[in-house]
Design a protein around this motif. Sequence first.
Motif, PDB file in Angstrom:
ATOM      1  N   ALA A 135       0.831  -1.334  -0.076  1.00  0.00           N
ATOM      2  CA  ALA A 135       0.051   0.175  -0.024  1.00  0.00           C
ATOM      3  C   ALA A 135       0.839   1.239  -0.251  1.00  0.00           C
ATOM      4  O   ALA A 135       1.828   1.234   0.927  1.00  0.00           O
ATOM      5  CB  ALA A 135      -1.053   0.109   1.181  1.00  0.00           C
ATOM      6  N   LEU A 136       0.485   2.026  -1.005  1.00  0.00           N
ATOM      7  CA  LEU A 136       1.386   3.467  -1.086  1.00  0.00           C
ATOM      8  C   LEU A 136       0.508   4.632  -0.732  1.00  0.00           C
ATOM      9  O   LEU A 136       0.859   5.786  -0.395  1.00  0.00           O
ATOM     10  CB  LEU A 136       2.074   3.461  -2.483  1.00  0.00           C
ATOM     11  N   THR A 137      -0.658   4.475  -0.997  1.00  0.00           N
ATOM     12  CA  THR A 137      -1.715   5.702  -1.105  1.00  0.00           C
ATOM     13  C   THR A 137      -2.491   5.829   0.181  1.00  0.00           C
ATOM     14  O   THR A 137      -3.009   5.003   0.861  1.00  0.00           O
ATOM     15  CB  THR A 137      -2.677   5.563  -2.272  1.00  0.00           C
ATOM     16  N   ILE A 138      -2.299   7.056   0.765  1.00  0.00           N
ATOM     17  CA  ILE A 138      -3.131   7.438   1.799  1.00  0.00           C
ATOM     18  C   ILE A 138      -4.205   8.502   1.328  1.00  0.00           C
ATOM     19  O   ILE A 138      -3.951   9.611   0.903  1.00  0.00           O
ATOM     20  CB  ILE A 138      -2.009   8.220   3.092  1.00  0.00           C
ATOM     21  N   HIS A 139      -5.567   8.312   1.693  1.00  0.00           N
ATOM     22  CA  HIS A 139      -6.528   8.987   1.087  1.00  0.00           C
ATOM     23  C   HIS A 139      -6.833   9.994   2.089  1.00  0.00           C
ATOM     24  O   HIS A 139      -6.514  10.199   3.284  1.00  0.00           O
ATOM     25  CB  HIS A 139      -7.731   8.142   0.761  1.00  0.00           C
ATOM     26  N   PRO A 140      -7.612  11.237   1.485  1.00  0.00           N
ATOM     27  CA  PRO A 140      -7.926  12.497   2.290  1.00  0.00           C
ATOM     28  C   PRO A 140      -8.713  11.994   3.650  1.00  0.00           C
ATOM     29  O   PRO A 140      -8.232  12.695   4.825  1.00  0.00           O
ATOM     30  CB  PRO A 140      -8.978  13.191   1.611  1.00  0.00           C
ATOM     31  N   ARG A 141      -9.543  11.147   3.595  1.00  0.00           N
ATOM     32  CA  ARG A 141     -10.251  10.887   5.070  1.00  0.00           C
ATOM     33  C   ARG A 141      -9.267  10.242   6.122  1.00  0.00           C
ATOM     34  O   ARG A 141      -9.234  10.394   7.133  1.00  0.00           O
ATOM     35  CB  ARG A 141     -11.364   9.667   4.784  1.00  0.00           C
ATOM     36  N   THR A 142      -8.218   9.410   5.439  1.00  0.00           N
ATOM     37  CA  THR A 142      -7.225   8.897   6.309  1.00  0.00           C
ATOM     38  C   THR A 142      -6.513   9.945   7.105  1.00  0.00           C
ATOM     39  O   THR A 142      -5.940   9.918   8.101  1.00  0.00           O
ATOM     40  CB  THR A 142      -6.530   7.636   5.727  1.00  0.00           C
ATOM     41  N   ILE A 143      -6.054  11.084   6.264  1.00  0.00           N
ATOM     42  CA  ILE A 143      -5.118  12.116   6.748  1.00  0.00           C
ATOM     43  C   ILE A 143      -5.895  12.764   7.896  1.00  0.00           C
ATOM     44  O   ILE A 143      -5.431  13.324   8.803  1.00  0.00           O
ATOM     45  CB  ILE A 143      -4.808  12.985   5.550  1.00  0.00           C
ATOM     46  N   GLU A 144      -7.470  13.035   7.735  1.00  0.00           N
ATOM     47  CA  GLU A 144      -8.092  13.564   8.607  1.00  0.00           C
ATOM     48  C   GLU A 144      -8.203  12.839   9.863  1.00  0.00           C
ATOM     49  O   GLU A 144      -8.037  13.553  10.814  1.00  0.00           O
ATOM     50  CB  GLU A 144      -9.622  13.896   7.997  1.00  0.00           C
ATOM     51  N   VAL A 145      -8.342  11.430   9.789  1.00  0.00           N
ATOM     52  CA  VAL A 145      -8.193  10.690  10.915  1.00  0.00           C
ATOM     53  C   VAL A 145      -6.863  11.086  11.868  1.00  0.00           C
ATOM     54  O   VAL A 145      -7.009  11.004  12.739  1.00  0.00           O
ATOM     55  CB  VAL A 145      -8.273   9.239  10.622  1.00  0.00           C
ATOM     56  N   PHE A 146      -5.617  10.869  10.915  1.00  0.00           N
ATOM     57  CA  PHE A 146      -4.432  11.043  11.650  1.00  0.00           C
ATOM     58  C   PHE A 146      -4.367  12.635  12.177  1.00  0.00           C
ATOM     59  O   PHE A 146      -4.029  12.774  13.690  1.00  0.00           O
ATOM     60  CB  PHE A 146      -3.409  11.012  10.535  1.00  0.00           C
ATOM     61  N   ASP A 147      -5.056  13.429  11.656  1.00  0.00           N
ATOM     62  CA  ASP A 147      -5.210  14.835  12.087  1.00  0.00           C
ATOM     63  C   ASP A 147      -5.836  14.956  13.450  1.00  0.00           C
ATOM     64  O   ASP A 147      -5.682  15.718  14.441  1.00  0.00           O
ATOM     65  CB  ASP A 147      -5.704  15.958  11.105  1.00  0.00           C
ATOM     66  N   CYS A 148      -6.998  14.197  13.635  1.00  0.00           N
ATOM     67  CA  CYS A 148      -7.825  13.938  14.697  1.00  0.00           C
ATOM     68  C   CYS A 148      -6.995  13.600  15.866  1.00  0.00           C
ATOM     69  O   CYS A 148      -7.529  13.689  17.049  1.00  0.00           O
ATOM     70  CB  CYS A 148      -9.062  13.333  14.335  1.00  0.00           C
ATOM     71  N   ARG A 149      -5.913  12.707  15.508  1.00  0.00           N
ATOM     72  CA  ARG A 149      -5.171  12.209  16.745  1.00  0.00           C
ATOM     73  C   ARG A 149      -3.891  13.264  16.693  1.00  0.00           C
ATOM     74  O   ARG A 149      -3.011  12.759  17.515  1.00  0.00           O
ATOM     75  CB  ARG A 149      -4.870  10.867  16.745  1.00  0.00           C
ATOM     76  N   GLY A 150      -3.595  14.223  16.078  1.00  0.00           N
ATOM     77  CA  GLY A 150      -2.556  14.827  16.154  1.00  0.00           C
ATOM     78  C   GLY A 150      -1.176  14.309  15.579  1.00  0.00           C
ATOM     79  O   GLY A 150       0.038  14.567  15.994  1.00  0.00           O
ATOM     80  N   VAL A 151      -1.504  13.304  14.662  1.00  0.00           N
ATOM     81  CA  VAL A 151       0.036  12.740  13.866  1.00  0.00           C
ATOM     82  C   VAL A 151      -0.011  12.813  12.686  1.00  0.00           C
ATOM     83  O   VAL A 151       0.606  12.139  11.998  1.00  0.00           O
ATOM     84  CB  VAL A 151      -0.337  11.350  14.555  1.00  0.00           C
TER      85      VAL A 151
END
Length: 415
Positions: free
Chosen positions: A42-58
């Motif tokens: 897996a290479l691709t990180i989609h926008p919703r996953t980036i949001e999830v990471f942002d919701c946890r500060g990472v």
Amino acid sequence: MQDVVVVGAGPTGLWLAGELRLGGASVTVVEARRERDVNSKALTIHPRTIEVFDCRGVAEPFLAEGIRIPNGHFGGLPDRMDFAVLDTPFPFTLALPQDRTEELLEQRARELGAVIKRGHRVTGLTDDGVLLGDEVVVARYVVGCDGTRSTVREAAGIDFPGTDATTWGWLGDVVLDDPPARGFASVTGIDGGLMVVPLPGGVHRIVGGDPATNRAEWPGELTLDELRATVKAIAGTDFGMRDPRWLSRFGNATRQAAAYRAGTVLLAGDAAHMHFPTGGVGMNVGIQDAHNLGWKLAAVVTGRADETLLDSYHDERHPVGAALLAHTRAQTALMTGYTPEGQALRALLSGLIAAAPDMSRELAERLSGLDVAYATGRRVPDQRLADGGRLFERLRGGGHVEIAGGVVRPDGHLA
């Protein structure tokens, strides 16, 4: 005794471990591999996953290291969807090798107090945990994040219905002496289709399919000579490929677990759903499975919620998995449309993506994960709060957040 044993230290299992610790649950992650796999499926990180990471500060290290791609493809069609129209602070995908994603997620899980045991293969389940050969790791709950051949799923007796492979894709991580301009390329026609994507370390990934492998029979192990000849037939050049780091094939076998929960056993990620890797969405759906399950399971084991809350995990995420299988099957049909009729269909739909903004946006929202809604509530976009802070920042503690429009759950959906 641990509250939870997570089987599998891929992106799904590692994110789940962090979420469980954030919610106060004790957790041990058990992984058969001693080291992370350097070959990134897996290479691709989609926008919703980036949001999830942002919701946890990472999110920051992912944003700093990932290659930003402001558009996406559906089924390899030449006209691409513009992510700039999406209602998100992150209107792009990130290209980042999976081993680096796992490294970052493991760092977070360990910092939060998760125990990660590598080099330990789970051989089965007991009434009170998992078997590691003759050893038993005792836990109240077990979550299988152990891939499409999940030992946990099989030991729990959960059916995995679906279809076997009818076509095969291929990929090569290779050095290119004559790479395409800007490092990227997408070529398709009656001889097949391919994409070229740059990776760190001077390597490019070439991934695609062709009529010769558009059949149910296993084509055999991929060789560099075969890859070179196939790529040249499709693109008119082999881009000067040499020094392969990884050569692989993958099929379109498509299956989904009949249940995501069987008592004290739960499934997430590839253990719950498998499909052709069109659009690079699989890892993202797995992480979002874990994001949905983590706060619920932590609330149950710490006594803040009744066990019936866990039933909502299947109710909410099983339909998401079914939708994933439906649109990856549709994309597979487009990608393998090598006949004149298939090429005509591809040209028609590609033109509609370019000419119909609403259609393009709808497809982009599906691929990005931003369209996911549950019967209990929809995803809440990031927003400024009355105190001047951001919603995603307020969610970093892993609890519910009250806003003017209602109460937002820890996974970013309205309660």
